[in-house]
Design a protein around this motif. Structure first.
Motif, PDB file in Angstrom:
ATOM      1  N   THR A   1       0.851  -1.185   0.000  1.00 28.45           N
ATOM      2  CA  THR A   1       0.000   0.000   0.000  1.00 28.45           C
ATOM      3  C   THR A   1       0.887   1.235   0.000  1.00 28.45           C
ATOM      4  O   THR A   1       1.848   1.310   0.773  1.00 28.45           O
ATOM      5  CB  THR A   1      -0.896   0.023   1.253  1.00 28.45           C
ATOM      6  N   PHE A   2       0.576   2.200  -0.839  1.00 31.87           N
ATOM      7  CA  PHE A   2       1.336   3.445  -0.888  1.00 31.87           C
ATOM      8  C   PHE A   2       0.561   4.515  -0.133  1.00 31.87           C
ATOM      9  O   PHE A   2      -0.562   4.848  -0.495  1.00 31.87           O
ATOM     10  CB  PHE A   2       1.576   3.871  -2.342  1.00 31.87           C
ATOM     11  N   VAL A   3       1.176   5.051   0.926  1.00 36.67           N
ATOM     12  CA  VAL A   3       0.533   6.038   1.780  1.00 36.67           C
ATOM     13  C   VAL A   3       1.201   7.390   1.564  1.00 36.67           C
ATOM     14  O   VAL A   3       2.426   7.476   1.490  1.00 36.67           O
ATOM     15  CB  VAL A   3       0.638   5.617   3.267  1.00 36.67           C
ATOM     16  N   GLY A   4       0.377   8.441   1.482  1.00 33.15           N
ATOM     17  CA  GLY A   4       0.890   9.791   1.295  1.00 33.15           C
ATOM     18  C   GLY A   4       1.451  10.377   2.579  1.00 33.15           C
ATOM     19  O   GLY A   4       1.422   9.755   3.642  1.00 33.15           O
ATOM     20  N   GLY A   5       1.937  11.592   2.481  1.00 26.06           N
ATOM     21  CA  GLY A   5       2.585  12.279   3.587  1.00 26.06           C
ATOM     22  C   GLY A   5       1.713  12.463   4.816  1.00 26.06           C
ATOM     23  O   GLY A   5       2.197  12.446   5.941  1.00 26.06           O
TER      24      GLY A   5
END
Length: 126
Positions: free
Chosen positions: A19-23
């Protein structure tokens, strides 16, 4: 909900889900929201050993009132798939009160719909 449905399928196989999580802890920018990956244990290509290659599936998620991907999104997703050697690109769409629907991106742009509905995720994650 998309991640939950995919996790149920990949739990029975050797796929890993990234999963790619933002800042700020939300979604990250970019056309790929999730990545499914596993080692390829088939006979190796020249210069490689068994288990060196990878199977990759790119996954885009649309939820709530988000619009379906645009033609440009399909072009971008195909470019990312080509760059990273992904075998498939998948779209998960969920709307409140409905089951998640899955679609596979056609490898080449077509005059018709670029997205083909998938009713059985085992077709992708075998």
């Amino acid at each position: 909900m998309t991640k939950v449905r995919i996790r149920r399928v990949v739990a029975r196989t050797r796929w890993q889900l990234v999963t790619f999580v933002g800042g700020r802890g939300g979604e990250s920018v970019g056309v790929v929201d999730l990545l499914a990956i596993r080692k390829d244990h088939s006979p190796p290509h020249q210069g490689m050993k068994r288990g060196d290659a990878l199977h990759i599936v790119l996954i885009q998620v649309k939820g709530g009132s988000a619009a379906m991907p645009t033609v440009e999104d399909g072009i971008r997703l195909r470019a990312v798939a080509k760059r990273h050697g992904a075998e498939q690109s998948l779209l998960g769409v969920w709307k409140k009160g409905k089951a998640v629907e899955f679609f596979r991106l056609q490898p080449k742009a077509s005059a018709g719909d670029d997205w083909i509905e998938i009713t059985n995720l085992d077709e992708i994650f075998h």
